[in-house]
Design an enzyme around this catalytic site. Structure first.
Site, PDB file in Angstrom:
ATOM      1  N   GLU A   1      62.765 -22.175 -69.613  1.00  0.00           N
ATOM      2  CA  GLU A   1      61.355 -22.392 -69.303  1.00  0.00           C
ATOM      3  C   GLU A   1      60.632 -21.086 -68.940  1.00  0.00           C
ATOM      4  OE1 GLU A   1      61.492 -26.858 -67.313  1.00  0.00           O
ATOM      5  OE2 GLU A   1      62.275 -25.184 -66.152  1.00  0.00           O
TER       6      GLU A   1
ATOM      7  N   ASP B   1      61.078 -35.887 -72.697  1.00  0.00           N
ATOM      8  CA  ASP B   1      61.766 -37.188 -72.778  1.00  0.00           C
ATOM      9  C   ASP B   1      60.875 -38.266 -72.156  1.00  0.00           C
ATOM     10  OD1 ASP B   1      63.049 -35.544 -70.273  1.00  0.00           O
ATOM     11  OD2 ASP B   1      62.624 -37.611 -69.735  1.00  0.00           O
TER      12      ASP B   1
END
Ligand code: ADE
Length: 233
Positions: free
Chosen positions: A16, A201
């Site tokens: 990230e 997700d």
């Protein structure tokens, strides 16, 4: 409105943040309590980028340390999140309007669920100017995005019952594990805070399959938007 010259960027995981660290010019690294703070220049601004580790405690430690040692004009949390809002799809961006600690619960002694006692906050409001510039940056990049409520807790949400409980309690759009802890550190220090999260997700029974498949590509979108934000702020 404070002029932003120095931007702090914090993410939980290497995927990230590493690509952003690599873009910093004349970079220097300082390690404090095991966390590397990489500072350097990007688009004419000073940027401090750090990987805090997973969960609220690491997130708060990192934000507080960054504030004390580097005095950023704002802090951005970038990374991935599970979708709670049905209208969000994989890789869509959620721009934090507010963050909440969904696992903070002193309701048995009469408090509202999520209340952080002492400061009396359930929802930490993100900086409006920062959120506006993030949204404009997302538009420029053509990234699908929505402003929303981000629920944070020390839990990877991967079942429908937990997901529904967080939505019922807080009306949240996405869930993750760090933002509201950084928000609390920023709140007590008066530092403007913003959140960029890309959906990896659905925080449901399929999340353990979707997450490893989509986390990297979603994280890259978060980094691209953070870079564009730094250009535009
Ligand atoms: N980060 C990405 N997906 C998540 C989920 N389902 N729960 C908590 N944090 C997440």
């Amino acid at each position: 409105m404070t002029k932003i010259n120095t931007v702090g960027v914090i993410a939980a995981m290497q995927i990230e943040i590493d690509a952003l660290k690599a873009r910093l010019e004349n970079s220097e690294t300082v390690t404090i309590s095991g966390i590397d703070y990489v500072s350097g220049m990007l688009h004419g601004k000073k940027v401090i980028a750090a990987k805090c580790g997973i969960g609220k405690v690491f997130a708060a430690i990192c934000a507080q340390t960054m504030i004390i040692h580097f005095a950023p004009d704002c802090i951005i949390n970038t990374g991935v999140a599970g979708a709670l809002n049905k209208e969000l799809h994989i890789c869509d961006i959620v721009v934090g309007e507010k963050t909440v600690q969904h696992d903070m619960d002193t309701s048995p002694i009469g408090d509202p669920v999520g209340l952080v006692s002492g400061i009396n906050v359930v929802f930490f409001e993100n900086d409006k100017n920062v959120a506006d510039v993030i949204c404009k940056s997302a538009e420029k990049l053509g990234f699908a995005h929505r402003r929303g409520i981000i629920a944070c807790g020390d839990q990877f949400v991967a079942d429908s019952a937990t997901k529904e409980k967080i939505v019922k309690n807080f009306g949240a759009d996405a869930c993750e594990m760090e933002s509201a802890a950084m928000a609390q550190a920023c709140y007590i220090n008066n530092v403007p805070f913003g959140v960029i999260r890309a959906i990896s997700d659905g925080a449901d029974d399929g999340a353990n399959m979707d997450y490893p498949t989509f986390a990297k590509i979603a994280a890259e979108k978060g980094i691209a938007l953070t870079d564009e934000f730094i250009k535009n702020i």
